[in-house]
Design an enzyme around this catalytic site. Structure first.
Site, short mmCIF file in Angstrom:
data_model
loop_
_atom_site.label_atom_id
_atom_site.label_comp_id
_atom_site.label_asym_id
_atom_site.label_seq_id
_atom_site.Cartn_x
_atom_site.Cartn_y
_atom_site.Cartn_z
N VAL A 1 -6.26 6.07 -22.33
CA VAL A 1 -6.03 4.77 -22.48
C VAL A 1 -6.91 3.60 -22.50
CG1 VAL A 1 -4.10 3.06 -22.08
CG2 VAL A 1 -3.63 5.53 -21.79
N THR B 1 -7.91 1.02 -20.90
CA THR B 1 -7.61 -0.21 -19.79
C THR B 1 -8.68 -0.76 -19.31
OG1 THR B 1 -7.88 1.30 -18.11
CG2 THR B 1 -5.57 1.39 -19.03
N LYS C 1 -1.76 15.43 -10.41
CA LYS C 1 -1.02 15.18 -11.51
C LYS C 1 -0.21 16.29 -12.15
CE LYS C 1 -1.98 10.65 -12.09
NZ LYS C 1 -0.89 9.79 -12.25
N TYR D 1 -7.50 14.87 -8.22
CA TYR D 1 -6.48 13.93 -8.86
C TYR D 1 -5.69 14.86 -9.87
CZ TYR D 1 -5.47 10.58 -12.55
OH TYR D 1 -4.94 9.36 -13.38
N ASN E 1 4.12 4.61 -11.55
CA ASN E 1 2.75 4.42 -12.20
C ASN E 1 1.43 4.56 -11.51
OD1 ASN E 1 1.20 3.29 -14.67
ND2 ASN E 1 1.22 1.74 -13.11
N ASP F 1 0.72 -1.04 0.08
CA ASP F 1 -0.18 0.04 -0.09
C ASP F 1 0.93 1.15 0.12
OD1 ASP F 1 -1.73 2.16 0.63
OD2 ASP F 1 -2.79 1.02 1.99
#
Length: 257
Positions: free
Chosen positions: A193, A195, A164, A160, A95, A68
């Site tokens: 992307v 995913t 970033k 977020y 990542n 974690d």
């Protein structure tokens, strides 16, 4: 398609955070195919164990460590174990992230701190741990993952996107401070992307069609396309690349809600 082989990555010790699924899994697979010694951290045990099994035939089968990344002490213990097993870390790929949506009114101080810990804080401390050995070796590569989200002002992602955006500043600061030791630091900025997580939670046939229409290249970006940029920047072929952001977004200029 044929892809490049990078001799400088053979037997290289590589650490990937969030390597159990999605873009991270593609990165782990790509490094393993290059003959690198890959160690990856994740909390998704089932996905991670499945990836280890899938890549068991590699020259160096990847090694999974459950971690974690909000636990900075745990990161230190795992990095120490990796160095004890495989020697100094040559490449760190920061990542791991989580793009859960949130509205401004619902955010509490505790939620803010937790989201920053998940998406930004660990990148600095992973870099700190990896850089200690890289300094001694006088070489190394750190790749931090940003996001197209804040460049495109996507909705319901304010914390977020703050994280970033901060990662790009972190990248430039680390590149400046570590460059004298021969350590290169860059940010990779993926676009939309395809995913499994994105397809399950956020995308629909209609939104995919809009994404493709908003891109210069009318093709979906797959995890492997991002992984190929990672390989180049990690290899000696990228030896004069540092302190910059590298977009893998098919030229996406729209903001799909």
């Amino acid at each position: 398609m044929s892809y490049a082989i990078y001799p400088s990555l053979v037997d290289q010790t590589v650490v990937v955070t969030g390597g159990g699924s999605g873009i991270g899994a593609a990165i782990v697979e790509a490094f393993a195919a290059q003959g690198a010694r890959v160690f990856f951290l994740d909390i998704a045990e089932a996905d991670s164990q499945a990836l280890v099994e899938q890549l068991r035939g590699s020259k160096h089968p990847p090694v999974f460590h459950r971690c974690d990344l909000r636990d900075i002490e745990a990161i230190g213990r795992i990095f120490d174990a990796i160095v004890a097993e495989a020697g100094p870390i040559g490449v760190l790929v920061n990542n791991a992230a989580n793009d859960d949506r949130h509205t401004i009114g619902s955010v509490t101080p505790a939620y803010w701190d937790e989201r920053i810990a998940v998406n930004l804080r660990h990148q600095f401390f992973c870099a700190q741990y990896a850089a200690s050995g890289m300094k001694t070796a006088r070489k190394g590569v750190i790749l931090n993952f940003g996001s197209i989200s804040w460049h495109s002002a996507l909705p319901n992602l304010s914390i977020y996107m703050t994280a970033k955006a901060g990662i790009e500043g972190l990248t430039r600061g680390l590149a400046r401070d570590l460059g004298g030791y021969g350590i290169r630091v860059n940010a990779i900025v993926p676009g939309a992307v395809r995913t499994p997580r994105q397809m399950k939670l956020w995308q629909s046939p209609e939104s995919e069609a809009k994404l493709v229409a908003d891109q210069c290249l009318p093709e979906r970006v797959e995890p492997e396309h991002v992984a190929r940029m990672v390989l180049f920047l990690a290899s000696d072929d990228g030896s004069r690349c540092s302190g910059r952001e590298y977009f893998v977004d098919a030229g996406w200029y729209g903001a799909s809600s």
